[in-house]
Design a protein around this motif. Structure first.
Motif, PDB file in Angstrom:
ATOM      1  N   MET A   1     -50.384  48.364 -62.283  1.00 22.45           N
ATOM      2  CA  MET A   1     -51.449  47.406 -62.531  1.00 22.45           C
ATOM      3  C   MET A   1     -52.321  47.310 -61.282  1.00 22.45           C
ATOM      4  N   TYR A   2     -53.630  47.355 -61.492  1.00 25.81           N
ATOM      5  CA  TYR A   2     -54.599  47.217 -60.418  1.00 25.81           C
ATOM      6  C   TYR A   2     -54.965  45.741 -60.305  1.00 25.81           C
ATOM      7  N   LEU A   3     -55.066  45.236 -59.073  1.00 26.56           N
ATOM      8  CA  LEU A   3     -55.326  43.809 -58.855  1.00 26.56           C
ATOM      9  C   LEU A   3     -56.402  43.635 -57.789  1.00 26.56           C
ATOM     10  N   LYS A   4     -57.369  42.761 -58.063  1.00 26.85           N
ATOM     11  CA  LYS A   4     -58.466  42.497 -57.129  1.00 26.85           C
ATOM     12  C   LYS A   4     -58.607  40.989 -56.940  1.00 26.85           C
ATOM     13  N   GLU A   5     -58.809  40.565 -55.694  1.00 24.78           N
ATOM     14  CA  GLU A   5     -58.949  39.140 -55.392  1.00 24.78           C
ATOM     15  C   GLU A   5     -60.424  38.777 -55.237  1.00 24.78           C
ATOM     16  N   PHE A   6     -60.770  37.567 -55.716  1.00 30.67           N
ATOM     17  CA  PHE A   6     -62.144  37.072 -55.642  1.00 30.67           C
ATOM     18  C   PHE A   6     -62.171  35.630 -55.164  1.00 30.67           C
ATOM     19  N   GLU A   7     -63.242  35.291 -54.470  1.00 32.99           N
ATOM     20  CA  GLU A   7     -63.560  33.909 -54.127  1.00 32.99           C
ATOM     21  C   GLU A   7     -64.516  33.408 -55.203  1.00 32.99           C
ATOM     22  N   ILE A   8     -64.302  32.218 -55.703  1.00 33.62           N
ATOM     23  CA  ILE A   8     -65.227  31.633 -56.675  1.00 33.62           C
ATOM     24  C   ILE A   8     -66.404  31.055 -55.895  1.00 33.62           C
ATOM     25  N   ARG A   9     -67.575  31.618 -56.153  1.00 34.99           N
ATOM     26  CA  ARG A   9     -68.786  31.213 -55.445  1.00 34.99           C
ATOM     27  C   ARG A   9     -69.517  30.116 -56.217  1.00 34.99           C
ATOM     28  N   TRP A  10     -70.436  29.466 -55.554  1.00 34.71           N
ATOM     29  CA  TRP A  10     -71.250  28.426 -56.187  1.00 34.71           C
ATOM     30  C   TRP A  10     -71.947  28.986 -57.431  1.00 34.71           C
ATOM     31  N   SER A  11     -72.427  30.215 -57.354  1.00 30.67           N
ATOM     32  CA  SER A  11     -73.151  30.825 -58.477  1.00 30.67           C
ATOM     33  C   SER A  11     -72.225  31.196 -59.642  1.00 30.67           C
ATOM     34  N   ASP A  12     -70.914  31.091 -59.459  1.00 30.19           N
ATOM     35  CA  ASP A  12     -69.938  31.396 -60.514  1.00 30.19           C
ATOM     36  C   ASP A  12     -69.595  30.174 -61.365  1.00 30.19           C
ATOM     37  N   ILE A  13     -70.155  29.031 -61.015  1.00 27.47           N
ATOM     38  CA  ILE A  13     -69.828  27.759 -61.673  1.00 27.47           C
ATOM     39  C   ILE A  13     -70.907  27.416 -62.708  1.00 27.47           C
ATOM     40  N   ASP A  14     -70.488  26.827 -63.835  1.00 27.56           N
ATOM     41  CA  ASP A  14     -71.450  26.434 -64.856  1.00 27.56           C
ATOM     42  C   ASP A  14     -71.714  24.926 -64.810  1.00 27.56           C
ATOM     43  N   ALA A  15     -72.404  24.402 -65.822  1.00 21.01           N
ATOM     44  CA  ALA A  15     -72.774  22.985 -65.857  1.00 21.01           C
ATOM     45  C   ALA A  15     -71.561  22.063 -65.929  1.00 21.01           C
ATOM     46  N   ASN A  16     -70.423  22.560 -66.374  1.00 20.73           N
ATOM     47  CA  ASN A  16     -69.188  21.757 -66.423  1.00 20.73           C
ATOM     48  C   ASN A  16     -68.394  21.839 -65.118  1.00 20.73           C
ATOM     49  N   ARG A  17     -68.959  22.519 -64.143  1.00 24.67           N
ATOM     50  CA  ARG A  17     -68.390  22.662 -62.800  1.00 24.67           C
ATOM     51  C   ARG A  17     -67.071  23.449 -62.771  1.00 24.67           C
ATOM     52  N   ASN A  26     -68.483  39.332 -64.902  1.00 22.66           N
ATOM     53  CA  ASN A  26     -68.820  39.969 -63.627  1.00 22.66           C
ATOM     54  C   ASN A  26     -67.569  40.350 -62.834  1.00 22.66           C
ATOM     55  N   PHE A  27     -66.570  39.474 -62.806  1.00 24.63           N
ATOM     56  CA  PHE A  27     -65.334  39.775 -62.081  1.00 24.63           C
ATOM     57  C   PHE A  27     -64.607  40.960 -62.716  1.00 24.63           C
ATOM     58  N   MET A  28     -64.593  41.019 -64.048  1.00 24.76           N
ATOM     59  CA  MET A  28     -63.929  42.149 -64.714  1.00 24.76           C
ATOM     60  C   MET A  28     -64.664  43.453 -64.438  1.00 24.76           C
ATOM     61  N   SER A  29     -65.977  43.429 -64.514  1.00 24.24           N
ATOM     62  CA  SER A  29     -66.775  44.621 -64.259  1.00 24.24           C
ATOM     63  C   SER A  29     -66.563  45.115 -62.829  1.00 24.24           C
ATOM     64  N   HIS A  30     -66.573  44.192 -61.887  1.00 23.83           N
ATOM     65  CA  HIS A  30     -66.350  44.551 -60.484  1.00 23.83           C
ATOM     66  C   HIS A  30     -64.944  45.142 -60.299  1.00 23.83           C
ATOM     67  N   THR A  31     -63.959  44.563 -60.961  1.00 18.79           N
ATOM     68  CA  THR A  31     -62.590  45.066 -60.866  1.00 18.79           C
ATOM     69  C   THR A  31     -62.506  46.479 -61.426  1.00 18.79           C
ATOM     70  N   ARG A  32     -63.113  46.719 -62.576  1.00 17.68           N
ATOM     71  CA  ARG A  32     -63.096  48.061 -63.177  1.00 17.68           C
ATOM     72  C   ARG A  32     -63.769  49.082 -62.272  1.00 17.68           C
ATOM     73  N   MET A  33     -64.935  48.736 -61.733  1.00 18.59           N
ATOM     74  CA  MET A  33     -65.648  49.683 -60.878  1.00 18.59           C
ATOM     75  C   MET A  33     -64.893  49.931 -59.571  1.00 18.59           C
ATOM     76  N   SER A  34     -64.235  48.922 -59.030  1.00 19.61           N
ATOM     77  CA  SER A  34     -63.417  49.119 -57.826  1.00 19.61           C
ATOM     78  C   SER A  34     -62.262  50.065 -58.122  1.00 19.61           C
ATOM     79  N   PHE A  35     -61.634  49.881 -59.281  1.00 15.77           N
ATOM     80  CA  PHE A  35     -60.546  50.765 -59.708  1.00 15.77           C
ATOM     81  C   PHE A  35     -61.042  52.206 -59.822  1.00 15.77           C
ATOM     82  N   LEU A  36     -62.182  52.398 -60.499  1.00 12.78           N
ATOM     83  CA  LEU A  36     -62.729  53.746 -60.658  1.00 12.78           C
ATOM     84  C   LEU A  36     -63.088  54.363 -59.312  1.00 12.78           C
ATOM     85  N   MET A  37     -63.659  53.559 -58.416  1.00 13.40           N
ATOM     86  CA  MET A  37     -64.009  54.064 -57.085  1.00 13.40           C
ATOM     87  C   MET A  37     -62.771  54.531 -56.337  1.00 13.40           C
TER      88      MET A  37
END
Length: 159
Positions: A1-17, A26-37
């Motif tokens: 299993m491939y695992l990637k860590e992320f910080e939740i940024r201000w821009s990752d939050i919606d109106a419900n906070r 976006n996190f899934m796409s970034h994880t997939r592309m990191s895996f492929l790289m």
């Protein structure tokens, strides 16, 4: 299993906070592309072969809210691939800093020839590399029929 860590940024939050649904994608796409790289299928090699990945669907299941302040981890596993590598299926799981699973996603995609704009099999080198990657316990060989879950014919959708 491939695992990637992320910080939740201000821009990752919606109106419900809490973490916005678009941030999950976006996190899934970034994880997939990191895996492929890491496999060697980076932007330069994909550009050289004139191919790119396309998403057919992403089915996302939310279990619990997540808020900023602590890192999260996103996993990726290969759950399916066609014999020629044209089609692929991945699953993602999202984990809190304590290891609690707060979301799950099943996604399917394919490779597209960027010149013809049609789906294409992987080159032999890419297929060898991709085929050698670790697979999920639930891995299956995909066929074109696996990508056709819903009919395009409107009369088939009538209630």
């Amino acid at each position: 299993m491939y695992l990637k860590e992320f910080e939740i940024r201000w821009s990752d939050i919606d109106a419900n906070r809490h973490l916005a649904n678009s941030a999950y994608l976006n996190f899934m796409s970034h994880t997939r592309m990191s895996f492929l790289m890491e496999l060697g299928l980076d932007q330069a090699s994909l550009a050289k072969e004139q191919i790119g990945p396309v998403v057919f669907y992403e089915h996302l299941y939310y279990f619990k809210e997540v808020f900023p302040g602590k890192p999260i981890k996103v996993s990726m596993e290969i759950t399916g691939m066609s014999e020629d590598g044209k089609f692929f299926e991945f699953q993602h799981n999202f984990y809190t800093h304590k290891g609690e699973n707060f979301a799950h996603c099943e996604m399917m995609g394919a490779w597209m020839d960027l010149k013809t704009r049609k789906l294409t099999a992987l080159t032999n080198d890419f297929l060898f590399t991709f085929s050698g990657a670790e697979k999920a316990k639930v891995f299956r060989v995909l066929t074109k029929e696996d990508t056709r879950k819903f009919s395009k014919d409107p009369k088939d959708l009538e209630v």
